[in-house]
Design a protein around this motif. Structure first.
Motif, PDB file in Angstrom:
ATOM      1  N   UNK A 196     -14.075  -4.205   6.663  1.00 61.02           N
ATOM      2  CA  UNK A 196     -12.515  -3.839   6.310  1.00 61.02           C
ATOM      3  C   UNK A 196     -12.059  -4.717   6.172  1.00 61.02           C
ATOM      4  N   UNK A 197     -12.704  -5.630   5.589  1.00 55.54           N
ATOM      5  CA  UNK A 197     -11.920  -6.844   4.659  1.00 55.54           C
ATOM      6  C   UNK A 197     -12.846  -7.418   3.511  1.00 55.54           C
ATOM      7  N   UNK A 198     -11.995  -6.587   2.683  1.00 53.01           N
ATOM      8  CA  UNK A 198     -12.975  -6.628   0.767  1.00 53.01           C
ATOM      9  C   UNK A 198     -12.855  -7.105  -0.161  1.00 53.01           C
ATOM     10  N   UNK A 254      -7.974  -6.704   0.399  1.00 53.95           N
ATOM     11  CA  UNK A 254      -7.732  -5.627   0.427  1.00 53.95           C
ATOM     12  C   UNK A 254      -8.371  -4.994   1.909  1.00 53.95           C
ATOM     13  N   UNK A 255      -7.339  -4.405   2.978  1.00 55.63           N
ATOM     14  CA  UNK A 255      -8.144  -4.417   4.016  1.00 55.63           C
ATOM     15  C   UNK A 255      -8.157  -2.588   4.654  1.00 55.63           C
ATOM     16  N   UNK A 276      -3.825  -0.957   9.249  1.00 58.36           N
ATOM     17  CA  UNK A 276      -3.300  -1.783   9.344  1.00 58.36           C
ATOM     18  C   UNK A 276      -1.307  -2.430   9.889  1.00 58.36           C
ATOM     19  N   UNK A 277      -1.282  -3.708  10.329  1.00 61.93           N
ATOM     20  CA  UNK A 277      -0.142  -4.424  10.510  1.00 61.93           C
ATOM     21  C   UNK A 277       1.062  -4.375   9.055  1.00 61.93           C
ATOM     22  N   UNK A 300      -5.722   2.219  -0.056  1.00 58.57           N
ATOM     23  CA  UNK A 300      -5.430   1.308   0.646  1.00 58.57           C
ATOM     24  C   UNK A 300      -5.665  -0.299  -0.642  1.00 58.57           C
ATOM     25  N   UNK A 301      -6.836   0.108  -1.469  1.00 55.51           N
ATOM     26  CA  UNK A 301      -7.193  -0.431  -2.422  1.00 55.51           C
ATOM     27  C   UNK A 301      -6.698  -0.529  -3.180  1.00 55.51           C
TER      28      UNK A 301
END
Length: 286
Positions: free
Chosen positions: A135-137, A177-178, A183-184, A206-207
């Protein structure tokens, strides 16, 4: 530069629903143990008719925003955040098909306090069998994007997919991105870039947001000390062909926005053709 209000330290959760079914109840039940703080929940509903958002609104801390039509994830999330007053300086934007681990939201907030330039924070996301979702890329590039798109399914371990997905031991770090599934946000950061780009109906919002936050000087921080469990995708399973089409359209929009000018037109035309052919193959399989 536009002046933004000063936000308080309040915590809110905005979840976007579209026929969430029974997952919404479990989401809200587990949220109670995710933090010791008071939480205001906004359910931004995209015209569900299964009754789940209305049942959720019977809870004391839940506000239902009935949008009346399916406007997509990012637009609904923006409208949900807009329902909050300035006392809320921390906002979680999250899918309803997640279960919170005990203390997970408090752990996310602890990480946020350590990163004063952090604009978004993403927990470790795992499936019911314990498999960790990447989830973190890194941000997509032409090289990684094309390699991942072409070889991702037939050769999962190819170098482009591995580089893009950043599959490695979970450690607290800055990411390109996450995942938008949870996401907080530091609301000041979310507000400074105008939230999600409403042109993205689904996927890549999100990206795009992670990229714009970074360009505005904020950090996207992966916080695996906090964990949530993904329990299924009720909304997308109802319209898989439509969601595949949205995914391909969003992928093209993301690349086209960042590669403007005549010299990129032939490349973008080739990518558009490739995405169109891939979509036809994917929908034919379905």
């Amino acid at each position: 530069m536009t002046e933004h209000p000063s936000y308080g330290d309040g915590l809110a959760v905005v979840t976007v629903t579209y026929f969430p079914g029974e997952t919404l109840e479990r989401f809200l039940d587990t949220l109670k143990k995710a933090t010791d703080r008071d939480v205001q929940v906004v359910v931004a509903d995209n015209a569900s008719t299964d009754g789940a958002p209305e049942r959720a609104a019977e809870r004391e801390n839940v506000h239902l925003l009935s949008i009346g039509e399916n406007v997509g994830y990012g637009t609904a999330a923006n409208r949900g955040v807009a329902e909050l007053d300035d006392s809320y300086g921390w906002v979680v934007v999250v899918n309803p098909d997640l279960e919170w681990e005990p203390g997970s939201l408090d752990k996310l907030l602890e990480v946020a306090k350590r990163w004063p330039r952090g604009g978004s924070f993403g927990p470790l996301i795992h499936d019911q069998d314990g498999t960790v979702y990447p989830s973190a890329r890194l941000l997509p590039s032409f090289g990684r994007g094309i390699g991942h798109a072409v070889f991702g399914k037939v050769w999962p371990g190819n170098p482009w997919t591995r580089a893009y997905r950043q599959e490695r031991a979970p450690v607290e770090r800055v990411a390109g991105w996450l995942s938008g599934s949870c996401q907080l946000f530091r609301r000041e950061a979310f507000d400074s870039v105008g939230g999600f780009d409403t042109r993205y109906f689904m996927y890549f919002e999100d990206v795009d947001l992670g990229d714009r936050l970074a360009k505005a000087g904020w950090l996207n921080v992966y916080a695996p000390s906090a964990g949530v469990m993904h329990i299924g995708g009720h909304a997308t399973s109802q319209a898989s062909a439509k969601m595949l089409r949205a995914h391909h359209e969003s992928a093209y929009r993301y690349l086209a926005d960042r590669h403007r000018g005549l010299r990129w037109k032939p490349v973008l035309a080739a990518i558009k053709l490739g995405l169109t052919l891939r979509l036809k193959l994917e929908t034919r399989k379905g």
